[in-house]
Design a protein around this motif. Structure first.
Motif, PDB file in Angstrom:
ATOM      1  N   ALA A   1      36.154  38.334  38.178  1.00 36.35           N
ATOM      2  CA  ALA A   1      36.163  39.611  38.890  1.00 36.35           C
ATOM      3  C   ALA A   1      35.103  39.679  39.982  1.00 36.35           C
ATOM      4  O   ALA A   1      35.092  40.615  40.785  1.00 36.35           O
ATOM      5  N   GLU A   2      34.220  38.690  40.024  1.00 36.86           N
ATOM      6  CA  GLU A   2      33.109  38.707  40.980  1.00 36.86           C
ATOM      7  C   GLU A   2      33.617  38.506  42.406  1.00 36.86           C
ATOM      8  O   GLU A   2      34.460  37.651  42.644  1.00 36.86           O
ATOM      9  N   PRO A   3      33.117  39.292  43.351  1.00 33.06           N
ATOM     10  CA  PRO A   3      33.551  39.110  44.745  1.00 33.06           C
ATOM     11  C   PRO A   3      33.010  37.822  45.330  1.00 33.06           C
ATOM     12  O   PRO A   3      32.015  37.266  44.862  1.00 33.06           O
ATOM     13  N   GLY A   4      33.670  37.357  46.347  1.00 32.60           N
ATOM     14  CA  GLY A   4      33.249  36.146  47.035  1.00 32.60           C
ATOM     15  C   GLY A   4      34.184  35.904  48.200  1.00 32.60           C
ATOM     16  O   GLY A   4      35.167  36.621  48.383  1.00 32.60           O
ATOM     17  N   MET A   5      33.890  34.887  49.003  1.00 28.37           N
ATOM     18  CA  MET A   5      34.696  34.608  50.180  1.00 28.37           C
ATOM     19  C   MET A   5      35.314  33.213  50.086  1.00 28.37           C
ATOM     20  O   MET A   5      34.742  32.308  49.494  1.00 28.37           O
ATOM     21  N   MET A   6      36.487  33.079  50.685  1.00 31.19           N
ATOM     22  CA  MET A   6      37.191  31.803  50.746  1.00 31.19           C
ATOM     23  C   MET A   6      37.438  31.452  52.207  1.00 31.19           C
ATOM     24  O   MET A   6      37.764  32.326  53.010  1.00 31.19           O
ATOM     25  N   ILE A   7      37.316  30.177  52.534  1.00 31.48           N
ATOM     26  CA  ILE A   7      37.418  29.709  53.922  1.00 31.48           C
ATOM     27  C   ILE A   7      38.533  28.684  54.028  1.00 31.48           C
ATOM     28  O   ILE A   7      38.651  27.785  53.189  1.00 31.48           O
ATOM     29  N   LYS A   8      39.326  28.808  55.069  1.00 36.81           N
ATOM     30  CA  LYS A   8      40.358  27.811  55.351  1.00 36.81           C
ATOM     31  C   LYS A   8      40.259  27.419  56.821  1.00 36.81           C
ATOM     32  O   LYS A   8      40.306  28.280  57.702  1.00 36.81           O
ATOM     33  N   GLN A   9      40.111  26.133  57.060  1.00 39.11           N
ATOM     34  CA  GLN A   9      39.960  25.621  58.424  1.00 39.11           C
ATOM     35  C   GLN A   9      41.303  25.591  59.147  1.00 39.11           C
ATOM     36  O   GLN A   9      42.319  25.189  58.591  1.00 39.11           O
ATOM     37  N   LEU A  10      41.302  26.040  60.386  1.00 42.92           N
ATOM     38  CA  LEU A  10      42.453  25.907  61.270  1.00 42.92           C
ATOM     39  C   LEU A  10      42.001  25.161  62.524  1.00 42.92           C
ATOM     40  O   LEU A  10      40.805  25.053  62.785  1.00 42.92           O
ATOM     41  N   SER A  11      42.934  24.685  63.312  1.00 43.51           N
ATOM     42  CA  SER A  11      42.570  24.068  64.582  1.00 43.51           C
ATOM     43  C   SER A  11      41.954  25.132  65.487  1.00 43.51           C
ATOM     44  O   SER A  11      42.606  26.118  65.819  1.00 43.51           O
ATOM     45  N   GLY A  12      40.692  24.948  65.849  1.00 37.62           N
ATOM     46  CA  GLY A  12      40.031  25.893  66.736  1.00 37.62           C
ATOM     47  C   GLY A  12      39.485  27.131  66.062  1.00 37.62           C
ATOM     48  O   GLY A  12      39.040  28.056  66.734  1.00 37.62           O
ATOM     49  N   GLY A  13      39.501  27.173  64.747  1.00 36.51           N
ATOM     50  CA  GLY A  13      38.978  28.356  64.075  1.00 36.51           C
ATOM     51  C   GLY A  13      39.060  28.226  62.563  1.00 36.51           C
ATOM     52  O   GLY A  13      39.308  27.157  62.017  1.00 36.51           O
ATOM     53  N   PHE A  14      38.833  29.338  61.884  1.00 35.38           N
ATOM     54  CA  PHE A  14      38.975  29.342  60.434  1.00 35.38           C
ATOM     55  C   PHE A  14      39.388  30.734  59.979  1.00 35.38           C
ATOM     56  O   PHE A  14      39.189  31.727  60.675  1.00 35.38           O
ATOM     57  N   LEU A  15      40.001  30.755  58.810  1.00 34.61           N
ATOM     58  CA  LEU A  15      40.390  32.009  58.170  1.00 34.61           C
ATOM     59  C   LEU A  15      39.362  32.325  57.092  1.00 34.61           C
ATOM     60  O   LEU A  15      38.903  31.445  56.369  1.00 34.61           O
ATOM     61  N   LEU A  16      39.009  33.581  56.971  1.00 36.66           N
ATOM     62  CA  LEU A  16      38.036  34.031  55.988  1.00 36.66           C
ATOM     63  C   LEU A  16      38.660  35.180  55.209  1.00 36.66           C
ATOM     64  O   LEU A  16      39.196  36.118  55.804  1.00 36.66           O
ATOM     65  N   GLN A  17      38.644  35.099  53.888  1.00 41.90           N
ATOM     66  CA  GLN A  17      39.201  36.181  53.080  1.00 41.90           C
ATOM     67  C   GLN A  17      38.419  36.328  51.788  1.00 41.90           C
ATOM     68  O   GLN A  17      37.708  35.414  51.366  1.00 41.90           O
ATOM     69  N   ASN A  18      38.554  37.499  51.148  1.00 42.19           N
ATOM     70  CA  ASN A  18      37.965  37.706  49.840  1.00 42.19           C
ATOM     71  C   ASN A  18      38.612  36.781  48.822  1.00 42.19           C
ATOM     72  O   ASN A  18      39.791  36.465  48.921  1.00 42.19           O
ATOM     73  N   ARG A  19      37.837  36.369  47.843  1.00 39.61           N
ATOM     74  CA  ARG A  19      38.401  35.636  46.711  1.00 39.61           C
ATOM     75  C   ARG A  19      39.436  36.523  46.020  1.00 39.61           C
ATOM     76  O   ARG A  19      39.268  37.745  45.925  1.00 39.61           O
ATOM     77  N   ASP A  20      40.519  35.923  45.560  1.00 39.90           N
ATOM     78  CA  ASP A  20      41.551  36.696  44.853  1.00 39.90           C
ATOM     79  C   ASP A  20      41.044  37.026  43.453  1.00 39.90           C
ATOM     80  O   ASP A  20      41.222  36.259  42.506  1.00 39.90           O
ATOM     81  N   ASN A  21      40.360  38.167  43.336  1.00 40.92           N
ATOM     82  CA  ASN A  21      39.849  38.593  42.033  1.00 40.92           C
ATOM     83  C   ASN A  21      40.658  39.765  41.478  1.00 40.92           C
ATOM     84  O   ASN A  21      40.181  40.532  40.647  1.00 40.92           O
ATOM     85  N   GLY A  22      41.893  39.912  41.963  1.00 43.61           N
ATOM     86  CA  GLY A  22      42.742  40.995  41.488  1.00 43.61           C
ATOM     87  C   GLY A  22      43.135  40.812  40.034  1.00 43.61           C
ATOM     88  O   GLY A  22      43.467  39.706  39.596  1.00 43.61           O
ATOM     89  N   ARG A  23      43.086  41.886  39.279  1.00 47.66           N
ATOM     90  CA  ARG A  23      43.458  41.888  37.874  1.00 47.66           C
ATOM     91  C   ARG A  23      44.403  43.057  37.618  1.00 47.66           C
ATOM     92  O   ARG A  23      44.231  44.138  38.171  1.00 47.66           O
ATOM     93  N   ILE A  24      45.388  42.859  36.765  1.00 45.89           N
ATOM     94  CA  ILE A  24      46.320  43.911  36.390  1.00 45.89           C
ATOM     95  C   ILE A  24      46.115  44.252  34.916  1.00 45.89           C
ATOM     96  O   ILE A  24      46.085  43.361  34.066  1.00 45.89           O
ATOM     97  N   SER A  25      45.978  45.525  34.625  1.00 45.19           N
ATOM     98  CA  SER A  25      45.861  45.978  33.241  1.00 45.19           C
ATOM     99  C   SER A  25      47.219  46.480  32.761  1.00 45.19           C
ATOM    100  O   SER A  25      48.093  46.813  33.575  1.00 45.19           O
ATOM    101  N   PRO A  26      47.426  46.577  31.451  1.00 41.81           N
ATOM    102  CA  PRO A  26      48.709  47.079  30.939  1.00 41.81           C
ATOM    103  C   PRO A  26      49.066  48.449  31.493  1.00 41.81           C
ATOM    104  O   PRO A  26      50.242  48.731  31.762  1.00 41.81           O
ATOM    105  N   ALA A  27      48.059  49.281  31.697  1.00 49.26           N
ATOM    106  CA  ALA A  27      48.321  50.649  32.168  1.00 49.26           C
ATOM    107  C   ALA A  27      48.857  50.672  33.594  1.00 49.26           C
ATOM    108  O   ALA A  27      49.497  51.651  33.999  1.00 49.26           O
ATOM    109  N   GLU A  28      48.592  49.603  34.356  1.00 50.26           N
ATOM    110  CA  GLU A  28      49.033  49.562  35.753  1.00 50.26           C
ATOM    111  C   GLU A  28      50.458  49.029  35.916  1.00 50.26           C
ATOM    112  O   GLU A  28      51.007  49.078  37.012  1.00 50.26           O
TER     113      GLU A  28
END
Length: 534
Positions: free
Chosen positions: A371-398
């Motif tokens: 559940a801890e936040p963090g960042m993920m990096i993916k290299q592209l030609s001429g740049g990179f993509l930056l996104q939050n780590r996929d820390n999504g969780r689903i509970s039974p109630a959802e």
């Protein structure tokens, strides 16, 4: 303003070290370096704690304030920001000799500086003002000045480089070569760049800016690898300093050097197994799980995980989320595996695995928090993509039940388990699960229906290999990482014998898919959250 044009002679190959300035936060190796310099008659200028440590060790040292004739002021914020310091560092000996003589500025040939521990201060959760006070100003200024003037000055920013300097002094009669000065200059600029990156990233976080106008990234070389994904590619492993348990912080107990693919797959395995609160095991091949299970203990979980796809498990990565015990280690040792990663291992388990000389065993002390936040990096030609780590969780109630039949308690538990696994499977991802274990995994297909069919085929093959009379998918549940665009994927899962389905929903044909589930008597729940992984 335009920079001045170069109008000087080529740099000398060797520069004699007559005067050194030492001001370090990290005192490791300081005394040894000081003694080596003093033994060669080098005048040592120093500040504060560095000067005190050298003097206590009997190394002759001159305070910078005595050198400049100006005291440290403003609680030490201003001590080296002086023309007699920066002039001595920046002066080119070939064209600035007259200015040096006119202003009585002696040359400084060696600068040894490491910076206030800003990163460590932030890491320990210090208050905002304390973090700001640990932003070094004079240090980076001296480092950058010395690095720029590496034609005449050697700059050292890490204790690990002291030995190289001392070796050159011994080999070249008190001189440092141009080749080493250039290498040290590159390392110096990398250090100040990383330092500034850490400060800007921290400040962005303080301001609540997840994606500031300019993103800065840095890493420290942990390992030069034999090659990359393929033998014709070069590769290296850099660590960012994030204190997340895993391959970057693990201790390798035994085995061959980790390869590029080992590191990538081991990270995927450990992040997956950390998703579960119960004892769990994940077996990974090419960054995809070929078996995941949880159980009352690791041995039970391992046997269930291996049953899913024992053929693909050969040569895979095994991750566990508990301290490895001897019984589980003995079972693991029967399979050829590349890597085993665990928070810890008891002595008996270590001894058992030690018999597999080529098996890499990594211990991490802890498991990462999914559940801890963090960042993920993916290299592209001429740049990179930056996104939050996929820390999504689903509970039974959802969960939203959309079929006539709601899932049973056991189906619900398996659905949530399968959806967590699906988050770690390359898209398009289909995961069949039963009794807290995967029984079929379809990964990375261009068509979701193909993923469903491939997972079912592999499950049938695994059942046959185990001597079972029916496919493992019979009576299982299925998870899809994204919605079913058509009913065909769901129908393929139904043919495999599933009784319940979990998927995000959101397709324009959701009603068709729901109708197909009702017709087959399946229970289906929607999460409203997808888990693409590319």
């Amino acid at each position: 303003m335009s920079p001045p044009k170069a109008n000087h002679a080529p740099a000398p190959d060797k520069v004699r070290i007559a005067r050194a300035l030492i001001s370090v936060s990290d005192k490791a190796g300081l005394v040894e370096l000081g003694k080596a310099l003093a033994a060669r008659g080098v005048e040592i200028l120093s500040t504060g704690g560095s000067a005190q440590r050298l003097a206590e060790a009997g190394v002759p040292v001159k305070e910078v304030s005595d050198h400049t004739g100006f005291p440290e002021i403003m609680d030490g914020r201003v001590k080296t920001l002086h023309p007699r310091v920066h002039g001595g560092i920046l002066a080119r000996r070939d064209i600035h000799a007259d200015a040096m003589a006119q202003h009585d500025i002696p040359g400084i040939d060696l600068v040894v500086v490491n910076l206030y521990p800003f990163e460590a201060t932030v890491a320990k959760g210090a208050a905002y003002d304390d973090c700001v006070e640990n932003i070094d100003i004079g240090g980076p200024a001296m480092i950058r000045a010395a690095a720029k003037n590496h034609d005449f000055v050697a700059i050292v920013t890490e204790p690990s480089d002291y030995e190289a300097v001392m070796d050159e002094l011994a080999t070249h009669d008190g001189c440092v070569t141009l080749a080493l000065r250039r290498k040290l200059a590159q390392r110096a600029y990398a250090r100040t760049a990383a330092y500034d990156a850490a400060i800007s990233t921290w400040l962005a976080g303080q301001l609540g800016e997840t994606f500031p106008p300019r993103a800065t990234l840095s890493g420290a070389l942990a390992q030069t690898l034999r090659y990359g994904e393929n033998p014709h590619q070069q590769a290296a492993f850099y660590v960012t300093g994030e204190k997340r348990p895993g391959v970057a912080t693990a201790v390798q107990l035994q085995g061959k050097e980790l390869s590029y693919n080992n590191l990538n797959d081991t990270d995927a395995a450990f992040e997956l197994v950390a998703e579960f609160e119960q004892p769990a095991v994940a077996i990974i091949k090419h960054a995809n799980p070929c078996g995941v299970a949880q159980g009352s203990n690791l041995l039970e979980a391992y046997k269930s995980a291996l049953l899913c796809d024992p053929v693909s498990a050969f040569g895979g990565i095994i991750a566990v989320n508990r301290s490895l015990d001897a019984e589980t280690a003995e079972e693991i040792s029967k399979l050829f595996a590349e890597v085993v990663i665990a928070p810890d291992a008891d002595e008996a388990a270590r001894a058992l695995l030690a018999t597999k000389k080529n098996l890499r065993v990594l211990l991490t002390k802890d498991v990462p928090n999914p559940a801890e936040p963090g960042m993920m990096i993916k290299q592209l030609s001429g740049g990179f993509l930056l996104q939050n780590r996929d820390n999504g969780r689903i509970s039974p109630a959802e969960l939203k039940v959309v079929t006539k039949r709601a899932p049973t308690e056991q189906e619900l538990a398996d659905l949530l388990f399968a959806f967590r696994v699906a988050k770690h499977v390359k898209s398009n991802a289909i995961v069949y699960a039963k009794n807290g274990a995967t029984v079929g995994v379809g990964a990375g297909q261009m068509s979701r229906v193909d993923s469903a069919r491939i997972a079912a085929i592999k499950s049938a093959e695994a059942a046959k290999a185990a001597g079972l009379s029916e496919p493992l998918t019979k009576g299982s549940v299925v998870a899809s990482d994204a919605f079913f665009p058509f009913a065909d994927g769901l129908l393929a899962a139904a043919e495999a014998g599933v009784t319940a389905v979990i998927q995000p929903g959101g397709s324009i044909r959701d009603n068709d898919v729901i109708a197909a589930a009702d017709e087959k008597g399946l229970a289906m729940v929607l999460t409203g959250m997808r888990h693409f992984r590319h």
